[in-house]
Design an enzyme around this catalytic site. Structure first.
Site, short mmCIF file in Angstrom:
data_model
loop_
_atom_site.label_atom_id
_atom_site.label_comp_id
_atom_site.label_asym_id
_atom_site.label_seq_id
_atom_site.Cartn_x
_atom_site.Cartn_y
_atom_site.Cartn_z
N TYR A 1 2.02 10.37 6.44
CA TYR A 1 3.02 9.36 6.76
C TYR A 1 4.40 9.91 6.48
O TYR A 1 4.61 10.54 5.44
CB TYR A 1 2.77 8.10 5.92
CG TYR A 1 3.82 7.01 6.07
CD1 TYR A 1 3.90 6.27 7.25
CD2 TYR A 1 4.71 6.71 5.04
CE1 TYR A 1 4.86 5.26 7.39
CE2 TYR A 1 5.65 5.70 5.17
CZ TYR A 1 5.73 4.97 6.35
OH TYR A 1 6.67 3.98 6.49
N ASP B 1 7.62 17.42 3.93
CA ASP B 1 8.02 16.08 3.52
C ASP B 1 7.59 15.90 2.07
O ASP B 1 6.43 15.59 1.78
CB ASP B 1 7.37 15.03 4.44
CG ASP B 1 7.79 13.61 4.07
OD1 ASP B 1 8.36 13.43 2.98
OD2 ASP B 1 7.53 12.70 4.87
N LYS C 1 12.35 8.75 -2.88
CA LYS C 1 11.68 8.19 -4.06
C LYS C 1 12.28 8.65 -5.39
O LYS C 1 13.29 8.09 -5.81
CB LYS C 1 10.18 8.43 -3.94
CG LYS C 1 9.65 7.71 -2.68
CD LYS C 1 8.17 7.53 -2.53
CE LYS C 1 7.91 6.58 -1.37
NZ LYS C 1 7.10 7.08 -0.30
C1 LIG Z 1 7.59 6.89 1.23
C2 LIG Z 1 7.54 8.05 2.16
C3 LIG Z 1 8.41 8.19 3.23
C4 LIG Z 1 9.37 7.10 3.64
O1 LIG Z 1 10.34 6.83 2.69
P1 LIG Z 1 11.06 5.38 2.73
O2 LIG Z 1 12.11 5.51 1.67
O3 LIG Z 1 10.00 4.38 2.44
O4 LIG Z 1 11.64 5.24 4.09
C5 LIG Z 1 8.39 9.35 3.98
N1 LIG Z 1 7.51 10.32 3.69
C6 LIG Z 1 6.65 10.22 2.68
C7 LIG Z 1 5.72 11.37 2.39
C8 LIG Z 1 6.59 9.08 1.89
O5 LIG Z 1 5.69 8.96 0.93
#
Ligand SMILES: *Cc1c(COP(=O)(O)O)cnc(C)c1O
Length: 431
Positions: free
Chosen positions: A144, A239, A267
């Site tokens: 994701y 990511d 995060k």
């Molecule tokens: C949480 C997450 C996102 C999205 O971040 P948001 O701040 O919720 O938009 C993208 N990539 C990964 C791997 C994530 O865990």
């Protein structure tokens, strides 16, 4: 457990907010039952409006690696708030946070701050397309990357297939920009590069998957991705929104020794405030406006309050022995849960990297989305509710990561293992 106030609050919320929540998974749709409305958090614990206390393993889905209401973070935020909320002009805090990120991630020479992981991903893809002059992006099934249009796709059949819209409202032409391959399968990536020769700008991947539950990279998977990108003049995008500052200061790229071309963060770098970031070599990043022709902007990007929370969090993580402590707590939790399940005769499999872990109700190894999908969701839902009633707040979905924070004490961990033992017993009795 008394939950009348949460029940009431949920009804009110549903009248004015779709599903009663501002992010779907909070609604407990995957596990059923009533979401708890939270009033405060302190250390490893959260408290709902009915006065119930829970040991929290969601930690706001990852950001709160220091636990709730960490004194250092709160005082940095308070100090910043008193100086004004936003200026729309540069502040030194932004540079400080950028420096901390660049120091921790050698692959990142320059970094842009934005407001969410989604925004960072969206901007990074734009940049990758501009840099390579190509259109298509490879992503892995089960990973994701936020709710970016052309990444909200599901795979068709076959090893490397063009994505189909995974949500209503996404155009087929957007989804067609994305090639979906299974995670942990570098051969599928090679096939994709052959099939779409000269068209692939980048591969984006969670170097340790966290959004299908925790799935670590197998063998030399990440090194293979690096090699394939180099052979094809494509960019490797890690990511690290979850893994950055989580599994090591320098994320998965430090732990596995592989450099990405673009790194996405989020995060933890906001310490609980809304922040995202993307960074890489200057040669790539300098394509951004005002230097270059790739446009990306944000009224509240690099917000002083958010930046202050991020800096305070990362400075704490720079202290000696912090990652060792996280590893020890999480390892004890893993071992304790496995033993408790074994004693109760319930089959589980745990994937863990550092302080992120997932309990799968499955037999055998979980190495990709296909394996994940075979795990018993219904059993997890029952386990989730047994634990919740016992004062343990797990992710309300079978396919998410649990997070251990520095605030989780050994008493918290032992209490969790004991409750899990009882819950596993209960599961065995009810079948
Ligand atoms: C949480 C997450 C996102 C999205 O971040 P948001 O701040 O919720 O938009 C993208 N990539 C990964 C791997 C994530 O865990």
């Amino acid at each position: 457990m008394d939950c009348v106030k949460s029940a009431d609050a949920f009804e009110r919320a549903k009248a004015v907010i779709p599903g009663g929540v501002n992010s779907p998974v909070r609604s407990f749709y995957a596990v059923g039952g009533l979401p708890r409305f939270i009033v405060k958090g302190k250390g490893s614990k959260i408290y709902d409006i009915d006065g119930n206390e829970y040991i929290d393993y969601v930690c706001s889905w990852g950001p709160l690696i220091l636990g709730h209401c960490d004194e250092r973070v709160i005082s940095a935020v308070a100090k910043s708030v008193n100086g004004g909320l936003t200026f729309g002009a540069p502040t030194e805090g932004e540079t400080k946070l950028a420096e901390l990120i660049c120091e921790s991630f050698p692959s990142v020479e320059k970094v842009r701050l934005v407001n969410s992981g989604t925004e960072a991903v969206m901007s990074a893809l734009r940049l990758a397309r501009a840099y390579t002059g190509r259109e298509k992006i490879i992503k892995c099934a089960g990973c994701y990357h936020g709710h970016v249009d052309n990444l909200l796709v599901q795979a068709g059949s076959g090893l490397a297939s063009l994505g189909l819209p995974g949500s209503k409202g996404i155009s087929v032409s957007q989804a067609n920009q994305t090639v979906v391959v299974p995670y942990n399968d570098s051969q599928a990536v090679r096939s994709a590069f052959e099939k779409f020769a000269g068209q692939i700008a980048a591969i984006i991947v969670e170097p340790v998957a966290g959004n299908m539950g925790v799935v670590p990279p197998k063998g030399d998977y990440l090194a293979e991705l690096r090699r394939i990108c180099d052979d094809n003049d494509a960019l490797l995008i890690f990511d690290e929104v979850i893994t950055g500052f989580r599994i090591a200061r320098g994320g998965a790229q430090e732990l596995f020794g592989i450099r990405s071309d673009i790194t996405i963060l989020g995060k933890i770098i906001g310490g609980g405030m809304p922040v995202g970031a993307y960074g890489g070599r200057s040669e790539i990043m300098d394509l951004l406006a005002p230097l270059g022709q790739v446009y990306q902007a944000g009224t509240l990007s690099g917000n002083p309050i958010a930046v202050a929370a991020g800096i305070a969090t990362i400075e704490k993580l720079n202290e000696q022995g912090v990652y060792n402590r996280l590893e020890k707590s999480a390892q004890r939790l893993e071992v304790g849960l496995l033993e408790a399940a074994e004693r109760a005769g319930v089959k589980i499999s745990i994937n863990r990297v550092g302080s992120m872990l997932t309990i799968f109700f499955a037999d055998g190894k979980i190495e990709n989305y296909e394996d994940v999908a075979k795990a018993d969701k219904e059993k997890y839902s029952r386990f989730f509710h047994l634990m919740l009633d016992g004062g343990i707040y797990l992710p309300p979905s079978a396919f998410e990561s649990m997070f251990v924070s520095l605030a989780h004490s050994s008493e918290d961990i032992e209490f969790t293992i004991e409750r899990a033992g009882k819950s596993f017993e209960q599961l065995r009795i009810t079948g």
